[in-house]
Design a protein around this motif. Structure first.
Motif, PDB file in Angstrom:
ATOM      1  N   ARG A  49      32.456  30.270  26.750  1.00  9.30           N
ATOM      2  CA  ARG A  49      33.071  28.996  27.124  1.00  9.30           C
ATOM      3  C   ARG A  49      34.083  29.191  28.266  1.00  9.30           C
ATOM      4  NH1 ARG A  49      35.959  26.043  22.470  1.00  9.30           N
ATOM      5  NH2 ARG A  49      33.836  26.074  21.656  1.00  9.30           N
ATOM      6  N   ASP A  50      34.917  30.242  28.157  1.00  3.58           N
ATOM      7  CA  ASP A  50      35.904  30.488  29.206  1.00  3.58           C
ATOM      8  C   ASP A  50      35.237  30.816  30.535  1.00  3.58           C
ATOM      9  OD1 ASP A  50      37.882  30.047  27.367  1.00  3.58           O
ATOM     10  OD2 ASP A  50      38.251  32.179  26.977  1.00  3.58           O
ATOM     11  N   ASN A  51      34.226  31.693  30.478  1.00  2.37           N
ATOM     12  CA  ASN A  51      33.533  32.070  31.712  1.00  2.37           C
ATOM     13  C   ASN A  51      32.745  30.898  32.291  1.00  2.37           C
ATOM     14  OD1 ASN A  51      34.533  34.678  31.687  1.00  2.37           O
ATOM     15  ND2 ASN A  51      32.831  35.451  30.471  1.00  2.37           N
ATOM     16  N   MET A  52      32.203  30.044  31.440  1.00  6.56           N
ATOM     17  CA  MET A  52      31.467  28.878  31.924  1.00  6.56           C
ATOM     18  C   MET A  52      32.411  27.922  32.647  1.00  6.56           C
ATOM     19  SD  MET A  52      29.165  26.164  29.759  1.00  6.56           S
ATOM     20  CE  MET A  52      30.563  25.622  28.802  1.00  6.56           C
ATOM     21  N   ALA A  53      33.593  27.691  32.086  1.00  3.52           N
ATOM     22  CA  ALA A  53      34.559  26.805  32.739  1.00  3.52           C
ATOM     23  C   ALA A  53      35.020  27.393  34.065  1.00  3.52           C
ATOM     24  CB  ALA A  53      35.749  26.568  31.818  1.00  3.52           C
ATOM     25  N   GLN A  54      35.219  28.700  34.075  1.00  2.00           N
ATOM     26  CA  GLN A  54      35.635  29.354  35.322  1.00  2.00           C
ATOM     27  C   GLN A  54      34.532  29.240  36.374  1.00  2.00           C
ATOM     28  OE1 GLN A  54      36.453  33.497  34.841  1.00  2.00           O
ATOM     29  NE2 GLN A  54      36.868  33.827  37.004  1.00  2.00           N
ATOM     30  N   ARG A  55      33.300  29.454  35.991  1.00  2.00           N
ATOM     31  CA  ARG A  55      32.192  29.380  36.940  1.00  2.00           C
ATOM     32  C   ARG A  55      31.984  27.945  37.434  1.00  2.00           C
ATOM     33  NH1 ARG A  55      29.895  31.414  41.125  1.00  2.00           N
ATOM     34  NH2 ARG A  55      27.667  31.073  41.212  1.00  2.00           N
ATOM     35  N   GLU A  56      32.121  26.962  36.554  1.00  2.00           N
ATOM     36  CA  GLU A  56      31.997  25.568  36.976  1.00  2.00           C
ATOM     37  C   GLU A  56      33.073  25.215  37.994  1.00  2.00           C
ATOM     38  OE1 GLU A  56      32.063  23.133  33.519  1.00  2.00           O
ATOM     39  OE2 GLU A  56      29.965  23.544  33.021  1.00  2.00           O
ATOM     40  N   GLU A  57      34.270  25.729  37.773  1.00  2.00           N
ATOM     41  CA  GLU A  57      35.345  25.473  38.725  1.00  2.00           C
ATOM     42  C   GLU A  57      35.037  26.126  40.073  1.00  2.00           C
ATOM     43  OE1 GLU A  57      40.053  26.504  39.097  1.00  2.00           O
ATOM     44  OE2 GLU A  57      39.234  26.058  37.122  1.00  2.00           O
ATOM     45  N   GLU A  58      34.504  27.361  40.036  1.00  2.00           N
ATOM     46  CA  GLU A  58      34.133  28.037  41.285  1.00  2.00           C
ATOM     47  C   GLU A  58      33.047  27.264  42.022  1.00  2.00           C
ATOM     48  OE1 GLU A  58      32.928  31.925  40.144  1.00  2.00           O
ATOM     49  OE2 GLU A  58      34.960  32.592  39.647  1.00  2.00           O
ATOM     50  N   LEU A  59      32.042  26.798  41.287  1.00  2.92           N
ATOM     51  CA  LEU A  59      30.970  26.030  41.923  1.00  2.92           C
ATOM     52  C   LEU A  59      31.483  24.701  42.451  1.00  2.92           C
ATOM     53  CD1 LEU A  59      28.013  26.710  39.483  1.00  2.92           C
ATOM     54  CD2 LEU A  59      28.280  27.571  41.804  1.00  2.92           C
ATOM     55  N   GLY A  60      32.358  24.054  41.705  1.00  2.00           N
ATOM     56  CA  GLY A  60      32.934  22.796  42.169  1.00  2.00           C
ATOM     57  C   GLY A  60      33.735  22.991  43.448  1.00  2.00           C
TER      58      GLY A  60
END
Length: 118
Positions: A61-72
């Motif tokens: 969950r933490d890595n997914m949120a971090q990756r979504e932020e990077e992609l955004g």
């Protein structure tokens, strides 16, 4: 005389010690005790697996949120809205913009039945 007494008491002590050890082991090997031991080990293993699964899910969950932020950030989705930019256009997945025919007229000429050739 003392030699015989020494060896006699040594033999008795060894016999008592061996009998005690054998009786303890026999009590450990009763079906009820084996079932309790197996259940306790299964519960411990279940708790360890649950803790690892929860930790893994939290990491994902933490890595997914971090990756979504990077992609955004990379796509500019997290930037503040600029009033000079046009609104994004959204098309449906079925609609074909390059072909002026409507979707309904295409369905009358071609059927999507894969079994009609057999």
């Amino acid at each position: 005389m003392f030699r015989r007494t020494f060896w006699f008491t040594s033999g008795v002590a060894a016999g008592v010690w061996a009998t005690t050890k054998v009786n303890r082991k026999l009590k450990q090997l009763t079906p009820e005790n084996l079932a309790v031991t197996a259940a306790n080990k299964a519960l411990d293993a279940g708790h360890r697996i649950k803790d690892r699964a929860v930790g893994f899910a939290l990491d994902v969950r933490d890595n997914m949120a971090q990756r979504e932020e990077e992609l955004g950030d990379a796509l500019g989705l997290n930037a503040s809205v600029d009033p000079e930019l046009p609104a994004p256009r959204r098309y449906t997945a079925i609609e074909n913009r390059s072909n002026p025919k409507s979707v309904d007229s295409d369905r009358t000429t071609y059927t999507y039945n894969r079994n009609e050739d057999h």
